[in-house]
Design an enzyme around this catalytic site. Structure first.
Site, PDB file in Angstrom:
ATOM      1  N   GLY A  72       0.790  -1.229   0.000  1.00 36.53           N
ATOM      2  CA  GLY A  72       0.000   0.000   0.000  1.00 36.53           C
ATOM      3  C   GLY A  72       0.819   1.274   0.000  1.00 36.53           C
ATOM      4  O   GLY A  72       0.417   2.290   0.589  1.00 36.53           O
ATOM      5  N   LEU A  73       1.995   1.225  -0.650  1.00 30.46           N
ATOM      6  CA  LEU A  73       2.830   2.428  -0.814  1.00 30.46           C
ATOM      7  C   LEU A  73       3.200   3.077   0.510  1.00 30.46           C
ATOM      8  O   LEU A  73       3.202   4.301   0.654  1.00 30.46           O
ATOM      9  CB  LEU A  73       2.114   3.454  -1.713  1.00 30.46           C
ATOM     10  CG  LEU A  73       1.859   3.006  -3.145  1.00 30.46           C
ATOM     11  CD1 LEU A  73       0.974   4.015  -3.862  1.00 30.46           C
ATOM     12  CD2 LEU A  73       3.168   2.822  -3.906  1.00 30.46           C
ATOM     13  N   ASN A  99      10.232   6.771  -7.784  1.00 28.44           N
ATOM     14  CA  ASN A  99       8.920   6.299  -8.205  1.00 28.44           C
ATOM     15  C   ASN A  99       7.873   7.193  -7.545  1.00 28.44           C
ATOM     16  O   ASN A  99       7.798   7.265  -6.319  1.00 28.44           O
ATOM     17  CB  ASN A  99       8.737   4.834  -7.791  1.00 28.44           C
ATOM     18  CG  ASN A  99       7.380   4.262  -8.183  1.00 28.44           C
ATOM     19  OD1 ASN A  99       6.383   4.514  -7.534  1.00 28.44           O
ATOM     20  ND2 ASN A  99       7.376   3.483  -9.242  1.00 28.44           N
ATOM     21  N   CYS A 130      -1.819   3.396  -9.617  1.00 30.49           N
ATOM     22  CA  CYS A 130      -2.473   3.843  -8.383  1.00 30.49           C
ATOM     23  C   CYS A 130      -3.957   4.096  -8.608  1.00 30.49           C
ATOM     24  O   CYS A 130      -4.380   4.501  -9.692  1.00 30.49           O
ATOM     25  CB  CYS A 130      -1.829   5.137  -7.892  1.00 30.49           C
ATOM     26  SG  CYS A 130      -0.090   4.970  -7.510  1.00 30.49           S
ATOM     27  N   LYS A 165       5.356   3.915 -15.583  1.00 37.42           N
ATOM     28  CA  LYS A 165       5.230   2.486 -15.271  1.00 37.42           C
ATOM     29  C   LYS A 165       3.795   2.037 -15.531  1.00 37.42           C
ATOM     30  O   LYS A 165       2.848   2.564 -14.932  1.00 37.42           O
ATOM     31  CB  LYS A 165       5.620   2.224 -13.825  1.00 37.42           C
ATOM     32  CG  LYS A 165       5.728   0.739 -13.472  1.00 37.42           C
ATOM     33  CD  LYS A 165       6.333   0.559 -12.094  1.00 37.42           C
ATOM     34  CE  LYS A 165       6.631  -0.893 -11.803  1.00 37.42           C
ATOM     35  NZ  LYS A 165       7.279  -1.069 -10.479  1.00 37.42           N
TER      36      LYS A 165
END
Length: 303
Positions: A72-73, A99, A130, A165
């Protein structure tokens, strides 16, 4: 001697080997294992405008020939990165790429703006896998319209190399690649993780707290390889290939399919010296086949 140098727009890589975001920390965690100057670049973990705690545990699960993650980043935000992490990593003798992630176009812009002035950061990788909160949670990268929208907005403000990405969870990844190329992306990296899940049959419950997560590892390699090959036929910008690359043989397959560079992800958890070994293995392959430059085999698949 062979030339391993490749270019992603203005970004010069001493060899095609990079590490994938989320699998290599900030690089400093791996300095005890090998000299980071021996690879082309490090893509640090996902960075957001504000601090994120990530998803509840459990958020990782081993699967046959791969792994699921739903981290979850988790990160402490871009300001923390600039003040605390950047000073520690800025002088590594390799490319440091950030990133960038967000939940709205405005978040992507705000995070990117803060990174522009960092002299030792020559590129960003825009993570468009995302969830877009304004679109009901649909990932930016699953629609040509939303993918183009966020890339166009970031391109307007970011003067350095912009890598995008791509998510593989789409009907036709080439359409997404063409959309971001048209809006100014300098390169595309593909693929990000595939949506998957695991179930504990004894408890009759999902293994991950989020039920679903991102599948990576050797199990996704054939699909990722196919997507790189298809995208190579569709865009003119350089491609960075990733997805299940475990050794030099895998890396060379991606390069033959059309990748200018590659990223190592899940393999870092198994053997932290994998990136260095792959760079050496690519060199040995080129010598064995009498090539003088890695550029000679990019897109060299004979069909």
């Amino acid at each position: 001697m062979v030339n391993l140098n490749v270019n992603i727009n203005q970004l010069n890589l001493k060899n095609p080997v990079m590490t994938a975001s989320g699998t290599f920390g900030y690089g400093k965690e791996f300095t005890d294992f090998f000299d980071l100057s021996r690879i082309g670049g490090i893509i640090v973990k996902g960075t957001t405008i504000l601090k994120r705690e990530g998803n509840p545990y459990p958020r990782m699960a081993e699967t046959p020939s791969g792994m699921l993650n739903a981290v979850g980043l988790q990160n402490k935000g871009v300001d923390y990165f600039i003040s605390q992490i950047y000073p520690q990593i800025k002088n590594y003798a390799t490319n440091i790429i950030i990133n960038v992630s967000g939940s709205t176009v405005e978040e992507y812009i705000a995070c990117t703006e803060k990174l522009i002035g960092l002299e030792k950061i020559p590129a960003i990788e825009l993570n468009i896998s995302c969830p877009n909160v304004k679109e009901g949670g649909m990932a930016f990268g699953t629609s040509t319209r939303t993918a183009a929208e966020v890339v166009k907005a970031v391109r307007k403000i970011y003067p350095k190399t912009l890598i995008v990405k791509l998510s593989p969870n789409v009907t036709d990844i080439t359409e997404i690649a063409k959309a971001v190329e048209n809006e100014g992306a300098d390169s595309v990296s593909l693929v990000n993780t595939f949506l998957g899940m695991a179930i504990d049959s004894e408890c009759k419950r999902p293994v991950l707290s989020t039920v679903t997560g991102g599948l990576s590892g050797p199990c996704i390699k054939p699909i990722a390889l196919r997507m790189v090959w298809q995208t190579y036929q569709s865009v003119k910008i350089p491609i960075i290939g990733l997805g299940g690359i475990m050794d030099a043989k895998d890396a060379i397959e991606f390069i033959l399919a059309g990748a200018t560079a590659i990223q190592i992800g899940t393999a870092n958890f198994i053997d932290p010296t994998t990136p260095e070994k792959i760079a050496k293995g690519i060199e040995e392959y080129l010598i064995r086949h009498n090539y003088t430059s890695v550029k000679q085999i990019i897109g060299g698949l004979e069909t």
